[in-house]
Motif scaffolding. Structure first.
Motif, PDB file in Angstrom:
ATOM      1  N   ALA A  59       2.983 -11.182 -14.885  1.00  0.00           N
ATOM      2  CA  ALA A  59       1.937 -10.444 -14.184  1.00  0.00           C
ATOM      3  C   ALA A  59       2.666  -9.393 -13.399  1.00  0.00           C
ATOM      4  CB  ALA A  59       1.198 -11.394 -13.280  1.00  0.00           C
ATOM      5  N   GLY A  60       3.664  -8.786 -13.972  1.00  0.00           N
ATOM      6  CA  GLY A  60       4.484  -7.795 -13.343  1.00  0.00           C
ATOM      7  C   GLY A  60       5.801  -8.370 -12.928  1.00  0.00           C
ATOM      8  N   ARG A  61       6.377  -9.260 -13.671  1.00  0.00           N
ATOM      9  CA  ARG A  61       7.586  -9.958 -13.226  1.00  0.00           C
ATOM     10  C   ARG A  61       8.828  -9.161 -13.571  1.00  0.00           C
ATOM     11  NH1 ARG A  61       7.180 -15.236 -15.728  1.00  0.00           N
ATOM     12  NH2 ARG A  61       5.508 -15.439 -14.214  1.00  0.00           N
ATOM     13  N   PRO A  62       9.479  -8.527 -12.598  1.00  0.00           N
ATOM     14  CA  PRO A  62      10.717  -7.832 -12.901  1.00  0.00           C
ATOM     15  C   PRO A  62      11.803  -8.839 -13.285  1.00  0.00           C
ATOM     16  CG  PRO A  62       9.846  -7.199 -10.743  1.00  0.00           C
ATOM     17  CD  PRO A  62       9.100  -8.408 -11.203  1.00  0.00           C
ATOM     18  N   SER A  63      12.682  -8.431 -14.157  1.00  0.00           N
ATOM     19  CA  SER A  63      13.765  -9.338 -14.537  1.00  0.00           C
ATOM     20  C   SER A  63      15.108  -8.735 -14.155  1.00  0.00           C
ATOM     21  CB  SER A  63      13.743  -9.565 -16.045  1.00  0.00           C
ATOM     22  OG  SER A  63      13.958  -8.361 -16.741  1.00  0.00           O
ATOM     23  N   LEU A  78       0.808  -1.211   0.000  1.00  0.00           N
ATOM     24  CA  LEU A  78       0.000   0.000   0.000  1.00  0.00           C
ATOM     25  C   LEU A  78       0.844   1.265   0.000  1.00  0.00           C
ATOM     26  CD1 LEU A  78      -2.800  -1.000   2.533  1.00  0.00           C
ATOM     27  CD2 LEU A  78      -3.010  -0.797   0.048  1.00  0.00           C
ATOM     28  N   PHE A  79       2.040   1.180   0.592  1.00  0.00           N
ATOM     29  CA  PHE A  79       2.868   2.379   0.715  1.00  0.00           C
ATOM     30  C   PHE A  79       4.087   2.347  -0.201  1.00  0.00           C
ATOM     31  CE2 PHE A  79       0.389   2.278   4.616  1.00  0.00           C
ATOM     32  CZ  PHE A  79      -0.138   3.568   4.606  1.00  0.00           C
ATOM     33  N   PHE A  80       4.024   1.516  -1.232  1.00  0.00           N
ATOM     34  CA  PHE A  80       5.009   1.525  -2.319  1.00  0.00           C
ATOM     35  C   PHE A  80       6.431   1.227  -1.830  1.00  0.00           C
ATOM     36  CE2 PHE A  80       1.557   4.492  -3.213  1.00  0.00           C
ATOM     37  CZ  PHE A  80       1.027   3.925  -4.359  1.00  0.00           C
ATOM     38  N   VAL A  81       6.530   0.306  -0.893  1.00  0.00           N
ATOM     39  CA  VAL A  81       7.838  -0.136  -0.400  1.00  0.00           C
ATOM     40  C   VAL A  81       8.131  -1.500  -1.002  1.00  0.00           C
ATOM     41  CG1 VAL A  81       9.203  -0.739   1.623  1.00  0.00           C
ATOM     42  CG2 VAL A  81       7.515   1.115   1.757  1.00  0.00           C
ATOM     43  N   PRO A  82       9.185  -1.644  -1.782  1.00  0.00           N
ATOM     44  CA  PRO A  82       9.517  -2.953  -2.356  1.00  0.00           C
ATOM     45  C   PRO A  82       9.730  -3.994  -1.267  1.00  0.00           C
ATOM     46  CG  PRO A  82      10.784  -1.221  -3.426  1.00  0.00           C
ATOM     47  CD  PRO A  82      10.123  -0.595  -2.236  1.00  0.00           C
ATOM     48  N   ALA A  83       9.063  -5.127  -1.402  1.00  0.00           N
ATOM     49  CA  ALA A  83       9.184  -6.207  -0.410  1.00  0.00           C
ATOM     50  C   ALA A  83       8.942  -7.532  -1.117  1.00  0.00           C
ATOM     51  CB  ALA A  83       8.171  -6.013   0.719  1.00  0.00           C
ATOM     52  N   ARG A  84       9.509  -8.574  -0.564  1.00  0.00           N
ATOM     53  CA  ARG A  84       9.342  -9.898  -1.166  1.00  0.00           C
ATOM     54  C   ARG A  84       7.967 -10.466  -0.841  1.00  0.00           C
ATOM     55  NH1 ARG A  84      13.677 -11.381  -3.737  1.00  0.00           N
ATOM     56  NH2 ARG A  84      15.672 -10.421  -3.145  1.00  0.00           N
ATOM     57  N   SER A  85       7.332 -11.011  -1.849  1.00  0.00           N
ATOM     58  CA  SER A  85       6.016 -11.599  -1.666  1.00  0.00           C
ATOM     59  C   SER A  85       6.139 -12.922  -0.924  1.00  0.00           C
ATOM     60  CB  SER A  85       5.355 -11.837  -3.024  1.00  0.00           C
ATOM     61  OG  SER A  85       4.211 -12.643  -2.891  1.00  0.00           O
ATOM     62  N   PRO A  86       5.338 -13.136   0.133  1.00  0.00           N
ATOM     63  CA  PRO A  86       5.360 -14.440   0.812  1.00  0.00           C
ATOM     64  C   PRO A  86       4.795 -15.545  -0.070  1.00  0.00           C
ATOM     65  CG  PRO A  86       3.606 -13.053   1.685  1.00  0.00           C
ATOM     66  CD  PRO A  86       4.429 -12.177   0.778  1.00  0.00           C
ATOM     67  N   SER A  87       4.142 -15.176  -1.156  1.00  0.00           N
ATOM     68  CA  SER A  87       3.582 -16.179  -2.068  1.00  0.00           C
ATOM     69  C   SER A  87       4.637 -16.755  -2.995  1.00  0.00           C
ATOM     70  CB  SER A  87       2.460 -15.560  -2.909  1.00  0.00           C
ATOM     71  OG  SER A  87       1.466 -14.989  -2.109  1.00  0.00           O
ATOM     72  N   SER A  88       5.603 -15.930  -3.420  1.00  0.00           N
ATOM     73  CA  SER A  88       6.552 -16.360  -4.446  1.00  0.00           C
ATOM     74  C   SER A  88       8.006 -16.075  -4.121  1.00  0.00           C
ATOM     75  CB  SER A  88       6.212 -15.659  -5.773  1.00  0.00           C
ATOM     76  OG  SER A  88       6.395 -14.252  -5.637  1.00  0.00           O
ATOM     77  N   GLY A  89       8.246 -15.177  -3.180  1.00  0.00           N
ATOM     78  CA  GLY A  89       9.616 -14.775  -2.898  1.00  0.00           C
ATOM     79  C   GLY A  89      10.115 -13.683  -3.818  1.00  0.00           C
ATOM     80  N   GLU A  90       9.310 -13.309  -4.825  1.00  0.00           N
ATOM     81  CA  GLU A  90       9.690 -12.240  -5.742  1.00  0.00           C
ATOM     82  C   GLU A  90       9.388 -10.881  -5.104  1.00  0.00           C
ATOM     83  OE1 GLU A  90      11.197 -12.717  -8.484  1.00  0.00           O
ATOM     84  OE2 GLU A  90      10.864 -14.830  -8.940  1.00  0.00           O
ATOM     85  N   ILE A  91      10.034  -9.850  -5.628  1.00  0.00           N
ATOM     86  CA  ILE A  91       9.815  -8.496  -5.109  1.00  0.00           C
ATOM     87  C   ILE A  91       8.563  -7.936  -5.794  1.00  0.00           C
ATOM     88  CG2 ILE A  91      10.839  -6.232  -4.676  1.00  0.00           C
ATOM     89  CD1 ILE A  91      13.585  -7.520  -5.066  1.00  0.00           C
ATOM     90  N   SER A 144      23.119  -7.705  -4.066  1.00  0.00           N
ATOM     91  CA  SER A 144      22.442  -7.659  -2.779  1.00  0.00           C
ATOM     92  C   SER A 144      21.066  -8.298  -2.877  1.00  0.00           C
ATOM     93  CB  SER A 144      22.305  -6.213  -2.305  1.00  0.00           C
ATOM     94  OG  SER A 144      21.504  -6.121  -1.150  1.00  0.00           O
ATOM     95  N   ASP A 145      20.626  -8.920  -1.798  1.00  0.00           N
ATOM     96  CA  ASP A 145      19.290  -9.484  -1.715  1.00  0.00           C
ATOM     97  C   ASP A 145      18.283  -8.486  -1.153  1.00  0.00           C
ATOM     98  OD1 ASP A 145      19.997 -11.966  -2.736  1.00  0.00           O
ATOM     99  OD2 ASP A 145      20.562 -12.758  -0.772  1.00  0.00           O
ATOM    100  N   SER A 146      18.751  -7.301  -0.812  1.00  0.00           N
ATOM    101  CA  SER A 146      17.857  -6.285  -0.267  1.00  0.00           C
ATOM    102  C   SER A 146      16.835  -5.863  -1.320  1.00  0.00           C
ATOM    103  CB  SER A 146      18.655  -5.053   0.171  1.00  0.00           C
ATOM    104  OG  SER A 146      17.806  -3.942   0.368  1.00  0.00           O
ATOM    105  N   PRO A 147      15.535  -5.955  -1.031  1.00  0.00           N
ATOM    106  CA  PRO A 147      14.531  -5.532  -2.016  1.00  0.00           C
ATOM    107  C   PRO A 147      14.690  -4.077  -2.435  1.00  0.00           C
ATOM    108  CG  PRO A 147      13.493  -6.839  -0.293  1.00  0.00           C
ATOM    109  CD  PRO A 147      14.900  -6.576   0.155  1.00  0.00           C
ATOM    110  N   LEU A 148      15.028  -3.198  -1.493  1.00  0.00           N
ATOM    111  CA  LEU A 148      15.199  -1.786  -1.825  1.00  0.00           C
ATOM    112  C   LEU A 148      16.368  -1.590  -2.780  1.00  0.00           C
ATOM    113  CD1 LEU A 148      14.613  -0.030   1.621  1.00  0.00           C
ATOM    114  CD2 LEU A 148      13.172   0.131  -0.405  1.00  0.00           C
TER     115      LEU A 148
END
Length: 351
Positions: free
Chosen positions: A347-351, A115-128, A179-183
């Motif tokens: 469905a929005g998959r960053p590469s 909701l606040f536009f902070v990149p974070a890993r999805s618990p569903s897929s592990g993707e950002i 880095s593995d940091s989503p940001l």
């Protein structure tokens, strides 16, 4: 509608830019529809690159021709982007809680980050990815808006150079540091340079430094041909290839606006107006139609066309009944003055 001041100082609607927004949105719709129907249209994801260049172009032109404070700029951008996105995200959350999206795992932290536009890993897929996956592009848009607003504190002559240097430094860090940091992984991607390229095009356009009509048409043709070649030959692509092609399209189209203008075509203009809503809502309709098509044993080609049509229709309905009324309520005008976010890989998959 993309209405901005032109090189001569007068205001007018940039129909060519509107049409590019429509093309970019439709490319993403067909990309997702192809994914769900067993077809391949990966190049449709490059609609995001076009949107990002357009965003940089429009923000630069508006700020130059209608000076605005940083706070007012961010307020206008938030009004344009946030309410509809929050509504679409809310629908995803409600659907997950109701069991409609069994593969979607919800956590309070991930929903808040979305909701606040902070990149974070999805618990569903592990993707950002945010809860509404295609919203990953809005993380970039809001980051760009924040950086652009900060640059509004500077003298106009310094703004482009400062933001170009800052974004260039971020990309250099991304190339040098793993880095593995989503940001860090998000905001050091070369894709952020597409906003800078759009700003540069806006600066050239306002200064009247654009080619003649024949060259402008050639630039647009080269951009389209490049995307077509990638799609037909199924070549690998990323922002390093699609960014320059998107720049050719936007620069060539902006030049055409100057060299005689671009005629208004009702349907493409409408699709351009609705491009943000189409981007946010199309996957809901595509998922429903694709599932129904699979259950009915429909031919994949029919599922492709039907799901794409449903996605476009859903976006148009959202524009008419949700986004436009909100814009009317705030600014007294149903036509947005600037380009908005949009879409890319999967469905929005960053590469």
């Amino acid at each position: 509608m993309t209405a901005v001041a032109g090189p001569g100082g007068g205001r007018g609607t940039l129909y060519g830019i509107q049409y590019l927004r429509a093309v970019a949105a439709l490319a993403v719709v067909f990309f997702h529809a192809a994914e769900r129907s067993g077809h391949a249209f990966a190049i449709g994801a490059a609609g995001v690159d076009v949107f990002f260049v357009i965003s940089g172009f429009i923000m630069w032109v508006i700020a130059e021709r209608r000076p605005v404070t940083p706070g007012r700029f961010l307020k206008e951008r938030m009004r344009r982007i946030v309410p509809v996105y929050w509504l679409a995200t809310g629908v995803m959350v409600a659907g997950a809680l109701a069991g409609l999206f069994p593969n979607l795992v919800l956590t309070a932290g991930h929903v808040a980050a979305s909701l606040f536009f902070v990149p974070a890993r999805s618990p569903s897929s592990g993707e950002i990815w945010p809860v509404l996956v295609q919203g990953w592009t809005l993380n970039y848009e809001m980051f760009f808006y924040a950086a652009f607003a900060a640059c509004l504190f500077l003298p106009a002559r310094l703004r482009l150079g400062v933001i170009a240097a800052a974004f260039g430094l971020l990309v250099a860090v991304g190339l040098a540091v793993s880095s593995d940091s989503p940001l860090l992984a998000t905001y050091t991607r070369p894709i952020i340079l597409e906003f800078v390229a759009g700003m540069l095009i806006g600066r050239l356009w306002l200064a009247g430094r654009v080619p003649g009509r024949a060259v402008a048409l050639a630039l647009v043709g080269l951009g389209l041909a490049g995307f077509a070649a990638i799609g037909i030959l199924r070549l690998p692509f990323d922002e390093w290839t699609c960014g320059p092609l998107a720049c050719l399209l936007v620069y060539g189209t902006a030049a055409l606006e100057t060299r005689g203008g671009v005629a208004r075509l009702k349907v493409p203009a409408l699709l351009g107006d609705a491009s943000y809503s189409i981007y946010l809502w199309h996957t809901f309709a595509i998922s429903v139609v694709a599932k129904l098509g699979a259950m009915a044993g429909a031919p994949p080609s029919l599922v492709l066309v039907g799901s794409a049509a449903a996605g476009i229709a859903a976006g148009l309905c959202a524009w008419h009944f949700v986004e436009r009324p909100l814009l009317r309520g705030w600014v007294g005008n149903p036509r947005p003055a600037s380009a908005s976010a949009s879409p890319r890989r999967s469905a929005g998959r960053p590469s």
